[in-house]
Design a protein around this motif. Structure first.
Motif, PDB file in Angstrom:
ATOM      1  N   ASN A 137       0.802  -1.221   0.000  1.00 23.80           N
ATOM      2  CA  ASN A 137       0.000   0.000   0.000  1.00 23.80           C
ATOM      3  C   ASN A 137       0.839   1.277   0.000  1.00 23.80           C
ATOM      4  O   ASN A 137       0.578   2.223   0.736  1.00 23.80           O
TER       5      ASN A 137
ATOM      6  N   ALA B  91       0.717   0.988  -4.938  1.00 23.92           N
ATOM      7  CA  ALA B  91       1.117  -0.375  -5.289  1.00 23.92           C
ATOM      8  C   ALA B  91       1.777  -1.029  -4.087  1.00 23.92           C
ATOM      9  O   ALA B  91       2.182  -0.358  -3.124  1.00 23.92           O
TER      10      ALA B  91
ATOM     11  N   PRO C  21      -2.068   7.094  -7.042  1.00 17.61           N
ATOM     12  CA  PRO C  21      -1.600   5.764  -7.447  1.00 17.61           C
ATOM     13  C   PRO C  21      -0.900   5.054  -6.293  1.00 17.61           C
ATOM     14  O   PRO C  21      -0.111   5.659  -5.567  1.00 17.61           O
TER      15      PRO C  21
ATOM     16  N   TYR D  88       6.480  -3.567  -8.828  1.00 19.84           N
ATOM     17  CA  TYR D  88       5.224  -2.960  -8.408  1.00 19.84           C
ATOM     18  C   TYR D  88       4.104  -3.970  -8.630  1.00 19.84           C
ATOM     19  O   TYR D  88       3.851  -4.383  -9.762  1.00 19.84           O
ATOM     20  N   GLU D  89       3.457  -4.373  -7.564  1.00 23.56           N
ATOM     21  CA  GLU D  89       2.387  -5.356  -7.647  1.00 23.56           C
ATOM     22  C   GLU D  89       1.074  -4.749  -7.159  1.00 23.56           C
ATOM     23  O   GLU D  89       1.066  -3.830  -6.344  1.00 23.56           O
ATOM     24  N   ASN D  90      -0.039  -5.297  -7.685  1.00 26.03           N
ATOM     25  CA  ASN D  90      -1.368  -4.850  -7.258  1.00 26.03           C
ATOM     26  C   ASN D  90      -1.517  -3.338  -7.406  1.00 26.03           C
ATOM     27  O   ASN D  90      -2.000  -2.645  -6.501  1.00 26.03           O
ATOM     28  N   GLU D  91      -1.111  -2.801  -8.554  1.00 25.79           N
ATOM     29  CA  GLU D  91      -1.219  -1.360  -8.785  1.00 25.79           C
ATOM     30  C   GLU D  91      -2.683  -0.937  -8.845  1.00 25.79           C
ATOM     31  O   GLU D  91      -3.505  -1.607  -9.465  1.00 25.79           O
ATOM     32  N   ARG D  92      -2.984   0.193  -8.196  1.00 25.73           N
ATOM     33  CA  ARG D  92      -4.363   0.638  -8.096  1.00 25.73           C
ATOM     34  C   ARG D  92      -4.398   2.130  -7.766  1.00 25.73           C
ATOM     35  O   ARG D  92      -3.360   2.737  -7.504  1.00 25.73           O
ATOM     36  N   ILE D  93      -5.610   2.710  -7.757  1.00 20.80           N
ATOM     37  CA  ILE D  93      -5.809   4.100  -7.382  1.00 20.80           C
ATOM     38  C   ILE D  93      -6.584   4.121  -6.067  1.00 20.80           C
ATOM     39  O   ILE D  93      -7.645   3.508  -5.947  1.00 20.80           O
ATOM     40  N   VAL D  94      -6.054   4.822  -5.062  1.00 20.98           N
ATOM     41  CA  VAL D  94      -6.702   4.949  -3.759  1.00 20.98           C
ATOM     42  C   VAL D  94      -6.814   6.433  -3.438  1.00 20.98           C
ATOM     43  O   VAL D  94      -5.799   7.132  -3.346  1.00 20.98           O
TER      44      VAL D  94
END
Length: 451
Positions: free
Chosen positions: A267, A302, A300, A290-296
């Motif tokens: 995170n 990861a 951005p 970089y794993e589990n890249e997402r927008i929170v």
């Protein structure tokens, strides 16, 4: 004022580091989420807030000026805002502790309100110059009474109405930019900041998210122009704070320099104005996936999968400095263990942080066996090529949390124990640091004897 006796810290790594950990919430976003929530009309909720001393100083200051701020048993913070223009005169001086971010941003915030506010801080913060902020805020109409050298303690007499300005940053500084924009919230007209070199953009992202009338344009020369229409009405938000990329740098570098290590730091915020450390480490040959890249929450994020790596020396491009200015101390540690020479220049800003981080890191690295040359604007480091540093020394933190954690990480790659003279500064930004490093497999030496 009495001070608690220094409590030294010695960490070691007798085996490879392994495991999954999460770092505290991003400090920059945590500060801004409290400030903007306190200026919104209504109730905001913040999850993942960094509960270090710096951010708690911001919370206390906003309470003192009228906002209701509460922490639930579930760790979620609730903020009932007073609205832009609604800040109240605090009954006492605002104690900023060690937090330069709190101080500079709040100076901007109060500069366009009809209140008079005093700021005090600890010995380290009281040495830091505030002139780069008081200058443009004075142009907007605020009046300042400072200690010699433009330092704390200082008093701000806000202007209402303040005068909108267009200000071109002479030095890349997200804090100066943010202070001017926050002052612009309660200033009629358009306040404009021009930054020749882009800096961290959390303020722009969050101001827009709270409903401020804000635009960002990029000129032909690459400069960014941020324009804010004042007398804003901010809307309450629900905010999720990603993990702090600056804090993540410490376990990441530890995982790279301790042979055989394989860790995941979950995170981590990877805002492109904040990810310079990871770009530089990957250029050095670091195995960081970089794993589990997402927008929170609009940012951005990861999980960083880190494996021990053979690092190579690097010459830092000048344009990357603003995106990692706080991470250079731990990058210096990586360079001290890399193969070949690293040239790290353009670091004048590091000399006016919690300590002169260029000189303090140079002295400490030499004390533990690194080959370091200090130049006017940075360091030149000849690495060991992966061989252990000698260690066996005590290094001074100078009340600087990043110095303390950087040498705690360096100690994991030393032949003899390294003693960090005082662990107390770590609590300003990363209270869980020691426990997190122990979770990964580091061990605190002589814990009982040092307690």
């Amino acid at each position: 004022m009495s001070h608690a006796p220094a409590l030294p810290l010695r960490l070691s790594a007798t085996r490879p580091l392994a495991g999954r950990v999460a770092v505290p919430g991003d400090k920059s976003i945590s500060h801004r989420s409290l400030m903007l929530s306190a200026l919104a009309v209504g109730t905001s909720r913040v999850e993942g807030l960094l509960e270090g001393e710096d951010v708690l100083a911001t919370a206390a200051a906003m309470r003192a000026m009228g906002a209701t701020i509460e922490r639930g048993d579930d760790g979620v913070w609730t903020i009932h805002g007073v609205g832009v223009g609604g800040l109240l005169q605090p009954e006492a001086a605002l104690d900023m502790g060690n937090s330069g971010t709190s101080t500079r941003l709040l100076m901007g915030l109060v500069s366009s309100h009809a209140i008079t506010t005093s700021f005090v801080g600890d010995a380290s913060l009281s040495k830091r110059p505030m002139g780069r902020v008081t200058g443009p805020l004075s142009e907007m109409g605020a009046e300042f009474t400072t200690s010699p050298g433009g330092r704390l303690p200082l008093m701000v007499r806000g202007a209402c109405p303040a005068v909108p300005i267009e200000y071109r940053l002479p030095v890349a500084s997200a804090q100066v930019k943010s202070a001017i924009l926050l002052a612009g919230l309660n200033t009629p007209g358009i306040t404009r900041v021009v930054e020749p070199v882009p800096t961290r953009d959390h303020s722009e992202r969050m101001l827009a998210g709270f409903g401020a009338d804000l635009t960002v344009e990029t000129q032909e020369d690459g400069a960014r122009v941020i324009s804010l229409r004042g007398e804003a009405e901010l809307k309450p938000q629900n905010i999720v704070v990603p993990g702090d990329p600056s804090s993540a740098g410490f376990p990441v570098v530890a995982g790279l320099i301790v042979p055989g290590s394989d860790i995941v730091v979950e995170n981590v915020g990877l805002n492109p104005t904040r990810d310079g450390l990871y770009r530089m480490l990957r250029m050095m040959g670091a195995d960081i996936a970089y794993e589990n890249e997402r927008i929170v929450g609009g940012e951005p994020v990861a999980d960083l999968h880190v494996r021990a790596s053979t690092l190579n020396g690097i010459t830092t491009p000048l344009d990357v400095v603003p995106s990692m200015v706080d991470e250079f101390p731990v990058l210096f540690v990586a360079c001290a263990l890399a193969k070949g020479r690293s040239v790290l220049r353009g670091l004048d800003e590091l000399r006016v942080k919690e300590s002169d981080r260029v000189t303090v890191m140079a002295e400490g690295l030499r004390a533990i066996g690194a080959t370091v040359e200090e130049v006017e604007d940075g360091l030149i480091i000849d690495g060991t090529g992966g061989a252990l540093l000698a260690g066996g020394a005590t290094v001074a933190t100078h009340l600087d949390h990043r110095i303390a954690m950087s040498f705690a990480v360096a100690s994991l790659a030393c032949a003899q124990p390294v003693t960090v003279d005082d662990r107390a500064p770590i609590a300003t930004s990363f209270p869980q640091f020691i426990r997190l490093m122990e979770t990964l497999g580091a061990a605190e030496l002589d814990a009982e004897a040092l307690a």
